[in-house]
Design a protein around this motif. Structure first.
Motif, PDB file in Angstrom:
ATOM      1  N   GLN A   1       4.071 -14.098   7.058  1.00  0.00           N
ATOM      2  CA  GLN A   1       4.840 -13.973   8.296  1.00  0.00           C
ATOM      3  C   GLN A   1       3.963 -14.042   9.545  1.00  0.00           C
ATOM      4  N   MET A   2       2.659 -13.739   9.401  1.00  0.00           N
ATOM      5  CA  MET A   2       1.742 -13.762  10.533  1.00  0.00           C
ATOM      6  C   MET A   2       1.635 -15.179  11.072  1.00  0.00           C
ATOM      7  N   GLY A   3       1.831 -15.329  12.376  1.00  0.00           N
ATOM      8  CA  GLY A   3       1.784 -16.654  12.996  1.00  0.00           C
ATOM      9  C   GLY A   3       3.125 -17.374  12.959  1.00  0.00           C
ATOM     10  N   GLY A   4       4.066 -16.818  12.222  1.00  0.00           N
ATOM     11  CA  GLY A   4       5.415 -17.388  12.160  1.00  0.00           C
ATOM     12  C   GLY A   4       6.381 -16.417  12.822  1.00  0.00           C
ATOM     13  N   ALA A   5       7.116 -15.675  11.998  1.00  0.00           N
ATOM     14  CA  ALA A   5       8.063 -14.688  12.516  1.00  0.00           C
ATOM     15  C   ALA A   5       7.343 -13.559  13.251  1.00  0.00           C
ATOM     16  N   LEU A   6       6.102 -13.325  12.876  1.00  0.00           N
ATOM     17  CA  LEU A   6       5.294 -12.293  13.537  1.00  0.00           C
ATOM     18  C   LEU A   6       4.248 -12.999  14.377  1.00  0.00           C
ATOM     19  N   HIS A   7       4.463 -12.996  15.678  1.00  0.00           N
ATOM     20  CA  HIS A   7       3.614 -13.762  16.586  1.00  0.00           C
ATOM     21  C   HIS A   7       2.237 -13.124  16.787  1.00  0.00           C
ATOM     22  N   ALA A   8       2.194 -11.819  17.058  1.00  0.00           N
ATOM     23  CA  ALA A   8       0.917 -11.165  17.357  1.00  0.00           C
ATOM     24  C   ALA A   8       0.914  -9.747  16.788  1.00  0.00           C
ATOM     25  N   LEU A   9      -0.206  -9.387  16.184  1.00  0.00           N
ATOM     26  CA  LEU A   9      -0.357  -8.050  15.612  1.00  0.00           C
ATOM     27  C   LEU A   9      -1.764  -7.541  15.899  1.00  0.00           C
ATOM     28  N   ALA A  10      -1.854  -6.523  16.754  1.00  0.00           N
ATOM     29  CA  ALA A  10      -3.130  -5.853  17.008  1.00  0.00           C
ATOM     30  C   ALA A  10      -3.287  -4.834  15.882  1.00  0.00           C
ATOM     31  N   LEU A  11      -4.247  -5.057  15.028  1.00  0.00           N
ATOM     32  CA  LEU A  11      -4.349  -4.296  13.789  1.00  0.00           C
ATOM     33  C   LEU A  11      -5.543  -3.364  13.794  1.00  0.00           C
ATOM     34  N   GLU A  12      -5.286  -2.122  13.380  1.00  0.00           N
ATOM     35  CA  GLU A  12      -6.337  -1.132  13.162  1.00  0.00           C
ATOM     36  C   GLU A  12      -6.166  -0.605  11.744  1.00  0.00           C
ATOM     37  N   THR A  13      -7.219  -0.706  10.935  1.00  0.00           N
ATOM     38  CA  THR A  13      -7.157  -0.213   9.576  1.00  0.00           C
ATOM     39  C   THR A  13      -8.178   0.902   9.402  1.00  0.00           C
ATOM     40  N   VAL A  14      -7.796   1.896   8.585  1.00  0.00           N
ATOM     41  CA  VAL A  14      -8.632   3.072   8.378  1.00  0.00           C
ATOM     42  C   VAL A  14      -8.559   3.497   6.921  1.00  0.00           C
ATOM     43  N   ALA A  15      -9.701   3.842   6.353  1.00  0.00           N
ATOM     44  CA  ALA A  15      -9.731   4.478   5.031  1.00  0.00           C
ATOM     45  C   ALA A  15      -9.813   5.975   5.274  1.00  0.00           C
ATOM     46  N   PRO A  16      -8.975   6.771   4.607  1.00  0.00           N
ATOM     47  CA  PRO A  16      -9.038   8.224   4.814  1.00  0.00           C
ATOM     48  C   PRO A  16     -10.393   8.778   4.371  1.00  0.00           C
ATOM     49  N   LYS A  17     -10.781   9.850   5.010  1.00  0.00           N
ATOM     50  CA  LYS A  17     -12.081  10.452   4.710  1.00  0.00           C
ATOM     51  C   LYS A  17     -11.952  11.487   3.623  1.00  0.00           C
TER      52      LYS A  17
ATOM     53  N   PHE B   1       0.855  -1.191   0.000  1.00  0.00           N
ATOM     54  CA  PHE B   1       0.000   0.000   0.000  1.00  0.00           C
ATOM     55  C   PHE B   1       0.892   1.242   0.000  1.00  0.00           C
ATOM     56  N   PRO B   2       1.395   1.639  -1.174  1.00  0.00           N
ATOM     57  CA  PRO B   2       2.351   2.753  -1.240  1.00  0.00           C
ATOM     58  C   PRO B   2       1.823   4.065  -0.666  1.00  0.00           C
ATOM     59  N   ASP B   3       0.504   4.259  -0.679  1.00  0.00           N
ATOM     60  CA  ASP B   3      -0.070   5.500  -0.159  1.00  0.00           C
ATOM     61  C   ASP B   3      -0.277   5.459   1.355  1.00  0.00           C
TER      62      ASP B   3
ATOM     63  N   TYR C   1       3.122  -6.749  18.394  1.00  0.00           N
ATOM     64  CA  TYR C   1       3.059  -5.424  17.800  1.00  0.00           C
ATOM     65  C   TYR C   1       1.621  -4.947  17.640  1.00  0.00           C
ATOM     66  N   GLY C   2       1.498  -3.649  17.562  1.00  0.00           N
ATOM     67  CA  GLY C   2       0.248  -3.019  17.161  1.00  0.00           C
ATOM     68  C   GLY C   2       0.551  -2.213  15.911  1.00  0.00           C
ATOM     69  N   ALA C   3      -0.387  -2.154  14.989  1.00  0.00           N
ATOM     70  CA  ALA C   3      -0.187  -1.373  13.770  1.00  0.00           C
ATOM     71  C   ALA C   3      -1.478  -0.650  13.413  1.00  0.00           C
ATOM     72  N   ARG C   4      -1.335   0.606  13.050  1.00  0.00           N
ATOM     73  CA  ARG C   4      -2.449   1.388  12.508  1.00  0.00           C
ATOM     74  C   ARG C   4      -2.071   1.700  11.069  1.00  0.00           C
ATOM     75  N   VAL C   5      -2.923   1.279  10.147  1.00  0.00           N
ATOM     76  CA  VAL C   5      -2.653   1.447   8.722  1.00  0.00           C
ATOM     77  C   VAL C   5      -3.795   2.247   8.107  1.00  0.00           C
ATOM     78  N   THR C   6      -3.453   3.371   7.510  1.00  0.00           N
ATOM     79  CA  THR C   6      -4.435   4.207   6.826  1.00  0.00           C
ATOM     80  C   THR C   6      -4.109   4.186   5.340  1.00  0.00           C
ATOM     81  N   SER C   7      -5.086   3.751   4.528  1.00  0.00           N
ATOM     82  CA  SER C   7      -4.866   3.669   3.086  1.00  0.00           C
ATOM     83  C   SER C   7      -6.183   3.809   2.339  1.00  0.00           C
ATOM     84  N   ALA C   8      -6.130   4.483   1.201  1.00  0.00           N
ATOM     85  CA  ALA C   8      -7.303   4.619   0.334  1.00  0.00           C
ATOM     86  C   ALA C   8      -7.740   3.258  -0.209  1.00  0.00           C
ATOM     87  N   ALA C   9      -6.846   2.278  -0.212  1.00  0.00           N
ATOM     88  CA  ALA C   9      -7.178   0.937  -0.707  1.00  0.00           C
ATOM     89  C   ALA C   9      -8.263   0.279   0.140  1.00  0.00           C
TER      90      ALA C   9
END
Length: 77
Positions: free
Chosen positions: A61-77, A16-18, A33-41
């Motif tokens: 990588q999820m469940g392997g090298a990346l054990h846990a990721l609390a994810l929040e995704t947002v589309a810009p308004k 998601f380059p944007d 980890y926790g991640a907040r990702v905002t993308s028009a996609a």
């Protein structure tokens, strides 16, 4: 081996380059980890679809090298 925060951010930005991506090590252990990702996609997608898109960007990588990721995704308004 655990995955580093900058690697998580790099993989997400490749897909998601944007995107504005903020990755936080929640436990200080390089494993939760926790991640907040905002993308028009994400526009018009359900929350489940958005999360599936991010998991796909992590290239298995999820469940392997990346054990846990609390994810929040947002589309810009």
């Amino acid at each position: 081996m655990a995955m580093a925060g900058p690697d998580i951010e790099r993989l997400i930005k490749q897909a998601f380059p944007d995107a504005h991506v903020v990755v936080v090590d929640l436990a200080g252990d390089g494993d939760h980890y926790g991640a907040r990702v905002t993308s028009a996609a994400f526009a018009g997608k359900s929350r489940i679809q958005q999360h599936q898109m991010v998991y796909a960007a992590l290239q298995g990588q999820m469940g392997g090298a990346l054990h846990a990721l609390a994810l929040e995704t947002v589309a810009p308004k």
